[in-house]
Motif scaffolding. Structure first.
Motif, PDB file in Angstrom:
ATOM      1  N   GLY A  59       3.512  13.621  30.138  1.00  0.00           N
ATOM      2  CA  GLY A  59       2.385  13.527  31.065  1.00  0.00           C
ATOM      3  C   GLY A  59       1.251  14.446  30.656  1.00  0.00           C
ATOM      4  N   LEU A  60       1.596  15.666  30.251  1.00  0.00           N
ATOM      5  CA  LEU A  60       0.562  16.629  29.867  1.00  0.00           C
ATOM      6  C   LEU A  60      -0.115  16.240  28.564  1.00  0.00           C
ATOM      7  CD1 LEU A  60       2.319  19.993  30.733  1.00  0.00           C
ATOM      8  CD2 LEU A  60       0.352  18.972  31.874  1.00  0.00           C
ATOM      9  N   THR A  61       0.701  15.850  27.581  1.00  0.00           N
ATOM     10  CA  THR A  61       0.111  15.574  26.273  1.00  0.00           C
ATOM     11  C   THR A  61      -0.714  14.295  26.282  1.00  0.00           C
ATOM     12  OG1 THR A  61       2.142  14.504  25.613  1.00  0.00           O
ATOM     13  CG2 THR A  61       1.821  16.768  24.892  1.00  0.00           C
ATOM     14  N   ASN A  62      -0.440  13.409  27.219  1.00  0.00           N
ATOM     15  CA  ASN A  62      -1.216  12.188  27.229  1.00  0.00           C
ATOM     16  C   ASN A  62      -2.425  12.280  28.135  1.00  0.00           C
ATOM     17  OD1 ASN A  62       0.061   9.767  25.620  1.00  0.00           O
ATOM     18  ND2 ASN A  62       1.638  11.209  26.250  1.00  0.00           N
ATOM     19  N   ASN A  63      -2.753  13.498  28.492  1.00  0.00           N
ATOM     20  CA  ASN A  63      -3.916  13.726  29.344  1.00  0.00           C
ATOM     21  C   ASN A  63      -4.827  14.718  28.647  1.00  0.00           C
ATOM     22  OD1 ASN A  63      -5.422  13.386  31.582  1.00  0.00           O
ATOM     23  ND2 ASN A  63      -4.290  14.839  32.838  1.00  0.00           N
ATOM     24  N   ILE A  86       6.258  10.231  35.022  1.00  0.00           N
ATOM     25  CA  ILE A  86       7.576  10.215  35.680  1.00  0.00           C
ATOM     26  C   ILE A  86       7.816   8.862  36.350  1.00  0.00           C
ATOM     27  CG2 ILE A  86       8.946  11.238  37.530  1.00  0.00           C
ATOM     28  CD1 ILE A  86       7.635  13.911  36.818  1.00  0.00           C
ATOM     29  N   LEU A  87       6.762   8.342  37.007  1.00  0.00           N
ATOM     30  CA  LEU A  87       6.893   7.043  37.667  1.00  0.00           C
ATOM     31  C   LEU A  87       7.349   5.966  36.703  1.00  0.00           C
ATOM     32  CD1 LEU A  87       3.909   6.471  40.099  1.00  0.00           C
ATOM     33  CD2 LEU A  87       6.346   6.355  40.599  1.00  0.00           C
ATOM     34  N   SER A  88       6.717   5.938  35.525  1.00  0.00           N
ATOM     35  CA  SER A  88       7.039   4.807  34.663  1.00  0.00           C
ATOM     36  C   SER A  88       8.207   5.071  33.720  1.00  0.00           C
ATOM     37  CB  SER A  88       5.801   4.347  33.892  1.00  0.00           C
ATOM     38  OG  SER A  88       5.148   5.440  33.339  1.00  0.00           O
ATOM     39  N   THR A 116       9.947   1.273  40.724  1.00  0.00           N
ATOM     40  CA  THR A 116      10.286  -0.038  40.204  1.00  0.00           C
ATOM     41  C   THR A 116      10.968   0.157  38.861  1.00  0.00           C
ATOM     42  OG1 THR A 116       8.399  -1.003  41.293  1.00  0.00           O
ATOM     43  CG2 THR A 116       9.356  -2.240  39.478  1.00  0.00           C
ATOM     44  N   LYS A 117      12.188  -0.346  38.763  1.00  0.00           N
ATOM     45  CA  LYS A 117      12.902  -0.212  37.494  1.00  0.00           C
ATOM     46  C   LYS A 117      12.515  -1.356  36.585  1.00  0.00           C
ATOM     47  CE  LYS A 117      17.199   1.914  39.058  1.00  0.00           C
ATOM     48  NZ  LYS A 117      18.599   1.561  39.338  1.00  0.00           N
ATOM     49  N   HIS A 118      12.109  -1.008  35.388  1.00  0.00           N
ATOM     50  CA  HIS A 118      11.751  -2.040  34.434  1.00  0.00           C
ATOM     51  C   HIS A 118      12.802  -2.139  33.350  1.00  0.00           C
ATOM     52  CE1 HIS A 118       7.791  -2.925  35.908  1.00  0.00           C
ATOM     53  NE2 HIS A 118       7.580  -1.628  36.066  1.00  0.00           N
ATOM     54  N   GLN A 126       5.368  -5.245  19.511  1.00  0.00           N
ATOM     55  CA  GLN A 126       5.623  -6.666  19.383  1.00  0.00           C
ATOM     56  C   GLN A 126       4.313  -7.411  19.334  1.00  0.00           C
ATOM     57  OE1 GLN A 126       8.317  -7.050  22.865  1.00  0.00           O
ATOM     58  NE2 GLN A 126       8.991  -8.834  21.748  1.00  0.00           N
ATOM     59  N   SER A 127       4.397  -8.710  19.290  1.00  0.00           N
ATOM     60  CA  SER A 127       3.200  -9.530  19.354  1.00  0.00           C
ATOM     61  C   SER A 127       2.427  -9.218  20.635  1.00  0.00           C
ATOM     62  CB  SER A 127       3.597 -10.998  19.366  1.00  0.00           C
ATOM     63  OG  SER A 127       2.519 -11.773  19.794  1.00  0.00           O
ATOM     64  N   ASN A 128       1.119  -9.025  20.495  1.00  0.00           N
ATOM     65  CA  ASN A 128       0.336  -8.774  21.703  1.00  0.00           C
ATOM     66  C   ASN A 128      -0.590  -9.944  22.006  1.00  0.00           C
ATOM     67  OD1 ASN A 128      -1.535  -8.510  19.743  1.00  0.00           O
ATOM     68  ND2 ASN A 128      -2.093  -6.402  20.187  1.00  0.00           N
ATOM     69  N   ALA A 129      -0.146 -11.138  21.627  1.00  0.00           N
ATOM     70  CA  ALA A 129      -0.969 -12.330  21.823  1.00  0.00           C
ATOM     71  C   ALA A 129      -1.278 -12.573  23.293  1.00  0.00           C
ATOM     72  CB  ALA A 129      -0.268 -13.547  21.239  1.00  0.00           C
ATOM     73  N   HIS A 130      -0.479 -11.983  24.172  1.00  0.00           N
ATOM     74  CA  HIS A 130      -0.703 -12.227  25.598  1.00  0.00           C
ATOM     75  C   HIS A 130      -1.857 -11.419  26.170  1.00  0.00           C
ATOM     76  CE1 HIS A 130       3.078 -14.373  25.779  1.00  0.00           C
ATOM     77  NE2 HIS A 130       3.589 -13.400  25.078  1.00  0.00           N
ATOM     78  N   GLY A 131      -2.379 -10.518  25.389  1.00  0.00           N
ATOM     79  CA  GLY A 131      -3.350  -9.608  25.976  1.00  0.00           C
ATOM     80  C   GLY A 131      -2.603  -8.508  26.704  1.00  0.00           C
ATOM     81  N   GLY A 132      -1.497  -8.876  27.297  1.00  0.00           N
ATOM     82  CA  GLY A 132      -0.517  -7.910  27.766  1.00  0.00           C
ATOM     83  C   GLY A 132      -0.956  -6.953  28.849  1.00  0.00           C
ATOM     84  N   ASN A 133      -1.909  -7.325  29.698  1.00  0.00           N
ATOM     85  CA  ASN A 133      -2.220  -6.367  30.756  1.00  0.00           C
ATOM     86  C   ASN A 133      -1.995  -6.936  32.149  1.00  0.00           C
ATOM     87  OD1 ASN A 133      -4.254  -8.062  30.237  1.00  0.00           O
ATOM     88  ND2 ASN A 133      -5.788  -6.509  29.795  1.00  0.00           N
ATOM     89  N   TYR A 134      -1.144  -7.940  32.231  1.00  0.00           N
ATOM     90  CA  TYR A 134      -0.876  -8.458  33.571  1.00  0.00           C
ATOM     91  C   TYR A 134       0.177  -7.647  34.282  1.00  0.00           C
ATOM     92  CZ  TYR A 134       2.573 -10.906  30.710  1.00  0.00           C
ATOM     93  OH  TYR A 134       3.540 -11.204  29.802  1.00  0.00           O
ATOM     94  N   GLN A 135       0.758  -6.714  33.592  1.00  0.00           N
ATOM     95  CA  GLN A 135       1.847  -5.966  34.200  1.00  0.00           C
ATOM     96  C   GLN A 135       1.735  -4.506  33.820  1.00  0.00           C
ATOM     97  OE1 GLN A 135       5.666  -7.231  33.033  1.00  0.00           O
ATOM     98  NE2 GLN A 135       6.402  -7.118  35.114  1.00  0.00           N
ATOM     99  N   PRO A 136       0.891  -3.773  34.478  1.00  0.00           N
ATOM    100  CA  PRO A 136       0.592  -2.426  34.023  1.00  0.00           C
ATOM    101  C   PRO A 136       1.820  -1.524  33.949  1.00  0.00           C
ATOM    102  CG  PRO A 136      -0.315  -2.833  36.224  1.00  0.00           C
ATOM    103  CD  PRO A 136       0.200  -4.132  35.716  1.00  0.00           C
ATOM    104  N   GLY A 137       2.696  -1.611  34.910  1.00  0.00           N
ATOM    105  CA  GLY A 137       3.831  -0.694  34.965  1.00  0.00           C
ATOM    106  C   GLY A 137       4.779  -0.874  33.804  1.00  0.00           C
TER     107      GLY A 137
END
Lengths: 524, 181
Positions: free
Chosen positions: A207-211, A280-282, A303-305, A337-348
């Motif tokens: 969390g700290l390093t990604n901020n 921590i959430l994700s 939410t468990k992914h 992986q392939s990111n052909a979906h744009g991949g932002n419909y599911q942020p979590g």
């Protein structure tokens, strides 16, 4: 196998999901409303007194809204049906606009299980199905019993393998794929091996390093006051008195400055906390396991992914280390992986990537070796790029701009700002130098490795046969010096190697095309 | 991971023996393509300039006094931009070329930055021919090839004679690689 039969008997005709799904729909509707709160907020704020003053009008309205939400929920649930037949999954949904999705198992690229907090006591889960291909079709079965979902997932994935074997039978070039798949089929019932877990400390570090931008600003904070002074003087020299703009009431402007500084600090602290909370959430309870050729990532506090990725779907490994990571000796490893979906419909769910956050060097090595045992990301010798990179960026772009600014400032005899500009110039030059120093590439029989970064270091590694497209670019300037910029396009994004000898550039591209075309291996 | 064994000769090749992208058999685009593009760009800019001049000289709505010099300047800038762009297009379009090999497609373009994009047929997901109204009028077509590299990396050859575009498309579709990768 006995499981698929059970599934077949249960679901050959259209059926509704468990009523528990109403919880899902209600949460979705409420979240949708909250998402629009920006538009609703003014109405609520201005209407607040009105609402309090006339409860006999507004109470019924509120009740009506609630009733509408419930009806909407019920209808969403009522019209959500699915069935499984002949290796297809069909989903019908939608109250007003009807949606019918028909998805053959063989086209499903990815199965994700997602367990929101409110499903956990009842042991239910959402199942998200991702497809390969250019049209974005995604399907979500909103509530399934956990064990049923697991069994269904197994069936979908195993169907996929069978199809692979049959369709690609006979062509010699595909035998690696076949053995891979057979291995998987054999090991489908064996236990998962645990590759990595993340503790709470790791997540706080992550969390700290990604901020880092905020921490960086925090480091600058002691100089804010001086910088403010300098800026004020700068304006003053043009006859603008910035202080008088800030003369609120009888406070002097440094008081306000101090106030602003404190506020900035508070904001930064808050943002760091948010960042840690987000990590921590994700990533809470993060585990990465391996089952046959499948990598499974599970994590999440509320939410468990669960994201499953087959090894053959992997396009590129990335190891990222920013300057703060370097100090703390941590790094993020990503399986892309392939990111052909744009991949932002599911942020979590952090889309299709599997990120293993803030691991130590030996763990990173172990993870990458597990995926590509023959890789040499950490041991290969990287070739640097040409020094002309510095000349182009510092000499031809940065310096002329600086010189023009410097002459302008000298003309106005504004030496303090000139000092600032000079420091900025040197600092940016230093950054460009770091960028040049970091940028390197290496090739072996199977992989292309790229190292780059500025203050941090990132390593990219991809199998050459996964390349989708290549680009060779040469400007007049580069051509004169026999240099070139090359770019490899992969399903997970493109990677550039700038300012290398044109002979090497041509060779890398010729070799990549040759490997793709002669191996005839599928990229997924 | 081990490579398929029958292709292992792959590694034994020296750099000299690989097919080379700097020795492609470059084909020019349709000769009419640069002219059409030039005419099209010129007419778009002319329309912009004409609209500007009309606004300045129309008697219906009186313009505020300070607006006239601003519009003059804008029009001047558009005119300069038009000249620069037209000159660039004129030279750049003549430099565009494509090449087909047994197993891949190539497109080369650019005046200052020469760029060669290479697309292995094995990685093609689908092919499209695009023809706008003007393309239809003059018998041109644009070939678009999509791979898993994403929309940003769509491989494109503009300005092909329709018959050529059609036959390239057919070549790709019936290619043995196209159904594999």
């Amino acid at each position: 196998m006995s499981e698929p039969l059970i599934i077949k008997q249960q679901t050959d005709k259209w059926q509704r999901i468990s009523p528990i799904a109403m919880l899902y729909f209600i949460v979705k509707i409420i979240l949708g409303l909250l998402g629009n709160i920006v538009y609703l907020a003014p109405a609520v704020i201005f209407g607040y007194k009105e609402i309090i003053a006339h409860p006999h009008i507004w109470l019924p309205v509120a009740t009506l809204v609630l009733i509408l939400i419930f009806i909407g929920t019920f209808l969403s649930f009522y019209f959500f049906q699915y069935r499984l037949s002949n290796g297809h999954i069909e989903i019908r949904s939608g109250v007003f606009s009807k949606k019918h999705i028909n998805l053959p198992f063989t086209r499903i690229q990815n199965v994700k299980l997602e367990q929101p907090l409110y499903y956990r006591p009842f042991n239910y889960t959402c199942m998200q199905l991702d497809t390969a291909g250019s049209n974005k079709q995604e399907a979500k079965v909103v509530a399934l019993k956990l064990d049923f979902a697991e069994a269904l997932k197994q069936e979908i994935l195993s169907q996929h393998h069978r199809q692979n074997i049959y369709s690609e039978d006979g062509t010699d070039s595909n035998d690696t794929l076949e053995t891979d798949s057979e291995k998987t089929n054999d090991s489908i019932n064996t236990n998962e091996t645990l590759l990595n877990t993340r503790s709470l400390t790791d997540l706080i570090i992550h969390g700290l390093t990604n901020n880092r931008i905020w921490i960086f600003l925090g480091g600058l904070a002691p100089f804010f006051d001086d910088m403010g002074n300098a800026i004020a003087n700068f304006f003053k020299s043009f006859g603008i008195d910035i202080e008088q703009f800030f003369m609120f009431a009888d406070k002097s402007w440094w008081q306000i400055g101090l106030f602003a500084l404190t506020l900035t600090f508070m904001a930064m602290l808050l943002l760091s906390l948010f960042s840690v909370a987000g990590a921590i959430l994700s990533y809470y309870n993060f585990t990465l396991t391996k089952l046959g050729d499948r990598y499974i990532r599970r994590s999440g506090l509320l939410t468990k992914h669960e994201v499953t990725m087959r090894l053959s779907r992997l396009q590129m490994i990335v190891q990222q280390q920013d300057w703060l990571d370097i100090i703390l000796k941590r790094m993020n490893v990503k399986f892309e992986q392939s990111n052909a979906h744009g991949g932002n419909y599911q942020p979590g769910a952090a889309n299709n990537k599997i990120i293993i956050p803030s691991v130590k060097a030996y763990e990173s090595q172990r993870l990458i070796d597990d995926v590509y045992p023959e890789n040499k990301v950490h041991s290969v010798i990287y070739q640097g790029i040409s020094k002309r990179f510095l000349l182009r960026n510092i000499g031809y772009f940065l310096s002329p701009i600086y010189i023009v600014i410097a002459i302008f400032l000298l003309y106005h005899s504004n030496f303090s700002v000139l000092l600032g500009a000079t420091i900025a110039y040197l600092f940016i030059s230093l950054l460009i130098f770091c960028r040049w120093k970091r940028w390197g590439y290496a090739v072996d029989k199977q992989f292309i490795y790229i190292r780059k970064g500025m203050l941090g270091v990132d390593y990219y590694c991809f199998p050459i046969y996964k390349v989708q497209q290549t680009q060779f670019v040469q400007s007049w300037f580069l051509k004169r010096h026999r240099l070139s910029v090359i770019k490899f396009v992969l399903a997970a994004g493109s990677q550039k190697i700038p300012f290398i000898d044109q002979k090497i550039g041509y060779h890398l591209i010729d070799n990549a095309l040759f490997q793709v075309e002669s191996s005839k291996r599928s990229w997924m | 991971m081990d490579l398929p064994h029958d292709n292992f000769s792959n590694q034994a090749l020296s750099a000299e023996q690989l097919p080379k992208i700097n020795q492609l058999n470059q084909q020019p685009l349709a000769p009419i393509y640069p002219k059409v593009r030039l005419a099209l760009t010129a007419s778009i800019f002319s329309i912009l300039l004409i609209i500007g001049v009309l606004i300045l000289n129309q008697p219906i709505i009186p313009l505020p006094d300070n607006a006239t010099p601003i519009i003059h300047n804008i029009l001047l800038m558009i005119a300069i931009l038009a000249v620069v762009i037209l000159i660039y297009i004129y030279f750049a379009d003549q430099k565009k070329s494509y090449a087909l090999r047994e197993l891949d497609l190539h497109f080369t373009s650019g005046l200052v930055f020469r760029k060669t994009v290479s697309q292995p047929i094995l990685r093609i997901q689908h092919v499209e021919l695009k023809r706008g109204p003007i393309d239809r009028k003059v018998g041109l077509a644009k070939l678009q090839v999509f791979s898993a590299g994403g929309a940003l990396h769509t491989f494109e050859i503009p300005g092909l004679p329709v018959e050529d575009a059609e036959s390239i498309r057919q070549f790709i579709i019936s290619h043995k690689d196209a159904n594999n990768g």
